[in-house]
Design an enzyme around this catalytic site. Structure first.
Site, PDB file in Angstrom:
ATOM      1  N   ASN A 208       0.687  -1.205   0.096  1.00 46.62           N
ATOM      2  CA  ASN A 208       0.282  -0.028   0.067  1.00 46.62           C
ATOM      3  C   ASN A 208       0.807   1.197  -0.143  1.00 46.62           C
ATOM      4  O   ASN A 208       0.266   2.536  -0.062  1.00 46.62           O
ATOM      5  CB  ASN A 208      -0.982   0.037   1.326  1.00 46.62           C
ATOM      6  CG  ASN A 208      -2.019  -0.948   1.119  1.00 46.62           C
ATOM      7  OD1 ASN A 208      -2.179  -1.611  -0.209  1.00 46.62           O
ATOM      8  ND2 ASN A 208      -2.935  -1.419   1.947  1.00 46.62           N
TER       9      ASN A 208
ATOM     10  N   ARG B 221      -2.648 -11.251  -3.980  1.00 51.40           N
ATOM     11  CA  ARG B 221      -2.505  -9.770  -4.401  1.00 51.40           C
ATOM     12  C   ARG B 221      -1.673  -8.929  -3.603  1.00 51.40           C
ATOM     13  O   ARG B 221      -1.384  -7.973  -3.579  1.00 51.40           O
ATOM     14  CB  ARG B 221      -3.928  -9.237  -4.353  1.00 51.40           C
ATOM     15  CG  ARG B 221      -4.881  -9.702  -5.462  1.00 51.40           C
ATOM     16  CD  ARG B 221      -6.321  -9.194  -5.160  1.00 51.40           C
ATOM     17  NE  ARG B 221      -5.956  -7.651  -4.694  1.00 51.40           N
ATOM     18  CZ  ARG B 221      -6.588  -6.957  -3.799  1.00 51.40           C
ATOM     19  NH1 ARG B 221      -7.883  -7.747  -3.514  1.00 51.40           N
ATOM     20  NH2 ARG B 221      -6.285  -5.851  -3.406  1.00 51.40           N
TER      21      ARG B 221
END
Ligand code: EPU
Length: 420
Positions: free
Chosen positions: A23, A399
């Site tokens: 992130n 992911r």
């Protein structure tokens, strides 16, 4: 679609290194679009979401050079199309991060509107409103956010009604090239936002206050190239520490940042873990004991991250006593509870709280993941269960967790991947 098969009952023991933060890597790659010289991003994790972002750059005609260490050099000036198509946005919502940079640097952007997802409705109204406040013309048409502007974005004072991580990042990137000063209030304080700001500063941006809820940006006319190494992944760090604590194990995680996971370390200590740390490492030792149940409430940084909630729920499933886990960030992030109940967990959901009474053993069952962190929690549950747990739909895990089965194997777990 691959599955993971986990034979439970082993205490995790050993050492692993932590990868770069997904992130932080995603907004930093997007930020490279703002520079008129190549930007090299290092310590990128090998993850599907990173590949999707690289694929998105490919669709836009942006030239990339990738070396054997997965350092990516982005040449934004080679861009040919200013569109993020639905096919990519639907697989990765973080594609919305190209909206601010494309608009600020090239004056136009079309990004497919991300729909709802497994953890909630997740609107992007605050991204849109922030850019409009800076003078952008935005229409939502045919499922796309179509943004344009006449001259250059204008600095503005932007108050976020809700703390939004990617919303803050999008506006921060746009403000870096805007004309004049922008003040972002009620901004996200997440370490990934700070990492993005540090990268932008290295590119020549003028930013102050990142890491607080008020970020001030003096827009500049151009941003130059740089090389930037992404910070370690705090959620990956927390996931392995929780897995070790839940199994009564003893592990060391290296190349990490203990200073950005206070809320997680405190809960691990409450669960009975002996936790030590240095600048870039953390050790956790349960001395073979069963963990004690913990209670927590998720909220924006520096409080407990929503991205670690499911993993603590797995720990509570086998912990001594009653635990209460309250989710305040997303409205629908308890799908893992229903799967854990199928493994014998004693848990109930009341409103936005999961209340559990720990059992001594979970029992293996076929389970299915609905999102990335739920998948990680089901892997932890599998480590705790008697028998072989089959976790389906593990594309979610790929992911966000680099080499999860290899890292768990290094810690002694019995886990293997099989094609279905
Ligand atoms: N929200 C709005 N309007 C907006 C934006 C957000 O109402 O325009 C609401 C959301 O619906 C949610 C809350 O604000 O209720 C917070 O959402 P936020 O915008 O902060 O989430 P995000 O930026 O879409 C990032 C992470 C998520 C992480 C959240 C919260 C990235 C790429 N994603 O999402 O990570 O859960 O912040 O910390 O940074 C994950 O890695 O598994 C993951 C889901």
């Amino acid at each position: 679609m691959d599955k993971l098969i986990i034979t439970g009952g082993t205490r995790l023991e050993g050492e692993i290194r932590i990868s770069g933060a997904k992130n932080a890597a995603l907004p930093i790659l997007a930020a490279a679009l703002l520079a008129d010289e190549p930007v090299t991003v290092c310590n990128l994790p090998h993850l599907h979401d990173i590949t999707t972002m690289i694929e998105l750059f490919g669709c836009m005609g942006v030239e990339l050079l990738i070396d054997e260490k997965m350092n990516v050099e982005v040449h934004a000036s080679t861009i040919k199309h200013l569109t993020a198509p639905y096919e990519l946005v639907k697989t990765m919502r973080a594609s919305i991060l190209v909206l601010g940079p494309l608009l600020a640097r090239f004056g136009r952007a079309e990004v497919a509107l991300p729909g709802g997802c497994a953890i909630g409705s997740r609107p992007v109204d605050l991204h849109i409103r922030g850019l409009e406040a800076m003078g952008a013309d935005i229409v939502v048409e045919d499922g796309y956010i179509k943004a344009s502007m006449k001259d250059r974005l204008k600095g503005a004072r932007i108050f976020f009604d809700t703390v939004t991580v990617t919303g803050t990042e999008n506006i921060l990137m746009a403000a870096a090239l805007a004309d004049g000063e922008s003040i972002l209030e009620n901004a996200a304080r997440e370490p990934e936002v700070v990492d993005l700001a540090e990268c932008l500063i290295r590119m020549g941006a003028k930013i102050e206050g990142h890491g607080t809820d008020t970020i001030r940006v003096q827009g500049v006319e151009r941003l130059h190239g740089c090389s930037y190494s992404v910070l370690p992944d705090r959620i990956e760090t927390g996931t392995y520490l929780i897995a070790a604590a839940a199994t009564g194990g003893k592990i060391k995680v290296k190349d990490t940042r203990p200073d950005i996971i206070d809320s997680i370390l405190i809960k691990l200590q409450e669960a009975g873990a002996d936790v030590q740390w240095g600048d870039d490492w953390i050790t956790l030792d349960m001395h073979g004991k069963r963990p004690k149940a913990i209670s927590l409430k998720t909220a924006p940084y520096p409080a407990m991250p929503t991205d670690i909630q499911a993993q603590f729920t797995a720990l509570n499933a086998v912990a001594e006593g009653t635990g209460k886990i309250t989710e305040t960030v997303f409205e629908n992030r308890f799908m893992h509870v229903l799967e854990m109940k199928r493994m014998g967990a004693q848990m109930d959901i009341e409103g936005n709280t999961a209340i559990s009474t720990g059992v001594t053993n979970l029992k293996a069952a076929p389970v299915m993941a609905t999102d990335l962190r739920a998948s990680a929690s089901l892997v932890i549950a599998g480590l705790l269960a008697e028998g072989d747990t089959v976790v389906d739909r593990i594309y979610h895990i790929d992911r966000g967790y680099e080499c999860i089965e290899e890292k768990l194997q290094l810690l002694g777990a019995k886990i293997r991947r099989v094609p279905s």
